[in-house]
Design a protein around this motif. Sequence first.
Motif, mmCIF file in Angstrom:
data_model
loop_
_atom_site.group_PDB
_atom_site.id
_atom_site.type_symbol
_atom_site.label_atom_id
_atom_site.label_comp_id
_atom_site.label_asym_id
_atom_site.label_seq_id
_atom_site.Cartn_x
_atom_site.Cartn_y
_atom_site.Cartn_z
ATOM 1 N N UNK A 184 -10.793 -4.524 -8.068
ATOM 2 C CA UNK A 184 -10.250 -6.325 -8.625
ATOM 3 C C UNK A 184 -8.438 -6.240 -8.433
ATOM 4 N N UNK A 185 -8.129 -7.151 -8.256
ATOM 5 C CA UNK A 185 -7.103 -7.352 -8.217
ATOM 6 C C UNK A 185 -6.024 -6.158 -9.564
ATOM 7 N N UNK A 186 -7.427 -6.104 -11.659
ATOM 8 C CA UNK A 186 -6.444 -4.778 -12.052
ATOM 9 C C UNK A 186 -6.629 -3.595 -11.879
ATOM 10 N N UNK B 147 -9.865 -11.033 -10.069
ATOM 11 C CA UNK B 147 -10.065 -11.564 -8.100
ATOM 12 C C UNK B 147 -10.314 -10.461 -7.556
ATOM 13 N N UNK B 148 -11.464 -9.859 -6.282
ATOM 14 C CA UNK B 148 -11.189 -9.545 -5.471
ATOM 15 C C UNK B 148 -10.420 -8.643 -4.737
ATOM 16 N N UNK B 149 -10.126 -7.315 -3.774
ATOM 17 C CA UNK B 149 -9.484 -7.121 -3.329
ATOM 18 C C UNK B 149 -9.032 -8.397 -2.344
ATOM 19 N N UNK B 150 -10.317 -8.589 -1.556
ATOM 20 C CA UNK B 150 -10.758 -9.019 -0.295
ATOM 21 C C UNK B 150 -10.349 -10.374 -0.505
ATOM 22 N N UNK B 151 -10.147 -10.926 -1.613
ATOM 23 C CA UNK B 151 -10.022 -12.530 -2.135
ATOM 24 C C UNK B 151 -8.443 -12.425 -2.113
ATOM 25 N N UNK B 152 -7.442 -11.627 -2.911
ATOM 26 C CA UNK B 152 -6.521 -11.364 -2.825
ATOM 27 C C UNK B 152 -5.387 -11.386 -1.669
ATOM 28 N N UNK B 153 -6.472 -10.833 -0.220
ATOM 29 C CA UNK B 153 -5.924 -10.202 0.967
ATOM 30 C C UNK B 153 -5.895 -11.597 1.470
ATOM 31 N N UNK B 154 -6.597 -12.136 1.305
ATOM 32 C CA UNK B 154 -6.929 -13.933 1.753
ATOM 33 C C UNK B 154 -5.777 -14.688 0.959
ATOM 34 N N UNK B 155 -5.533 -14.533 0.532
ATOM 35 C CA UNK B 155 -4.387 -15.617 0.136
ATOM 36 C C UNK B 155 -3.202 -15.300 0.541
ATOM 37 N N UNK B 156 -2.849 -13.727 0.427
ATOM 38 C CA UNK B 156 -1.589 -13.427 1.101
ATOM 39 C C UNK B 156 -1.651 -13.898 2.561
ATOM 40 N N UNK B 157 -2.432 -12.881 3.485
ATOM 41 C CA UNK B 157 -2.705 -14.246 5.046
ATOM 42 C C UNK B 157 -2.454 -15.152 4.558
ATOM 43 N N UNK B 158 -2.895 -16.292 4.592
ATOM 44 C CA UNK B 158 -2.968 -17.512 4.312
ATOM 45 C C UNK B 158 -1.391 -18.624 3.797
ATOM 46 N N UNK C 179 0.301 -5.880 -4.777
ATOM 47 C CA UNK C 179 1.573 -6.200 -3.354
ATOM 48 C C UNK C 179 0.129 -6.090 -2.278
ATOM 49 N N UNK C 180 0.779 -6.217 -0.802
ATOM 50 C CA UNK C 180 0.663 -5.829 0.271
ATOM 51 C C UNK C 180 -0.402 -4.379 0.437
ATOM 52 N N UNK C 181 0.504 -3.141 -0.427
ATOM 53 C CA UNK C 181 0.495 -2.254 -0.745
ATOM 54 C C UNK C 181 -0.913 -1.468 -1.011
ATOM 55 N N UNK C 182 -0.592 -2.736 -3.105
ATOM 56 C CA UNK C 182 -1.578 -1.976 -3.905
ATOM 57 C C UNK C 182 -3.155 -2.698 -3.013
#
Length: 221
Positions: free
Chosen positions: A7-9, A104-115, A135-138
């Motif tokens: 997760x993001x944490x 939030x899962x990393x996939x969910x965070x990546x989706x938010x960043x992309x969108x 961040x993206x690098x995280x």
Amino acid sequence: MHGKPHTVSDVMTHTVAAVGRDAPFKDVVTLMEEWKVSALPVLEGEGRVIGVVSEADLLPKEEFRDSDPDRFTQRQRLDDLAKAGAVTAKELMSTPAVTVHPNATLAQAARIMAQRKVKRLPVVNAEGMLEGVVSRSDLLKVFLRDDEELAEEVRHEVVDRLFPLSADHMQVEVAEGVVSLTGWVDDNGLARVAEQLARAVEGVVDVRCCLMPMSARNDPR
């Protein structure tokens, strides 16, 4: 922990640079330079995120510094012109802030960043209070997992669960994050499921599935 998505944490940065809503323009630029970041959360009260100031919010001041835009430009870029005259974080910030929760899962965070086309997300709790930044690098840190760790998870979460009676007939090897599944299985349909599940393991770069049905092994031809 096996089977538990990161997760993001797990990957976020807890020490965060942020500004108050009344922070002067120059202080915002200075803090970005000192922390080497492209955006800063804007806080009010005891730490509630109310917006984000990014480099894109600051640039109009330089772009329109010595120009007199025509009426067409004025109509098309009202927000940028307003930011060109801004002097505080409150006037500069984009609001509401695009944020993510720590669970939030990393996939969910990546989706938010992309969108939303952002590079960093403030991480907030249920009350909107700042807890960190991701961040993206995280999000890419999962690809730093070593090959043996990945192999162990694939064996435990994929092979042992899908093929409890024939796990001895299968091999799992990982090199540079690429998983190779080889061996014999009773159900060829499960071989496709195994490939999908292995590919879903966080940190896996690719999967090479060479699982063959037992019927082919016993075929005299």
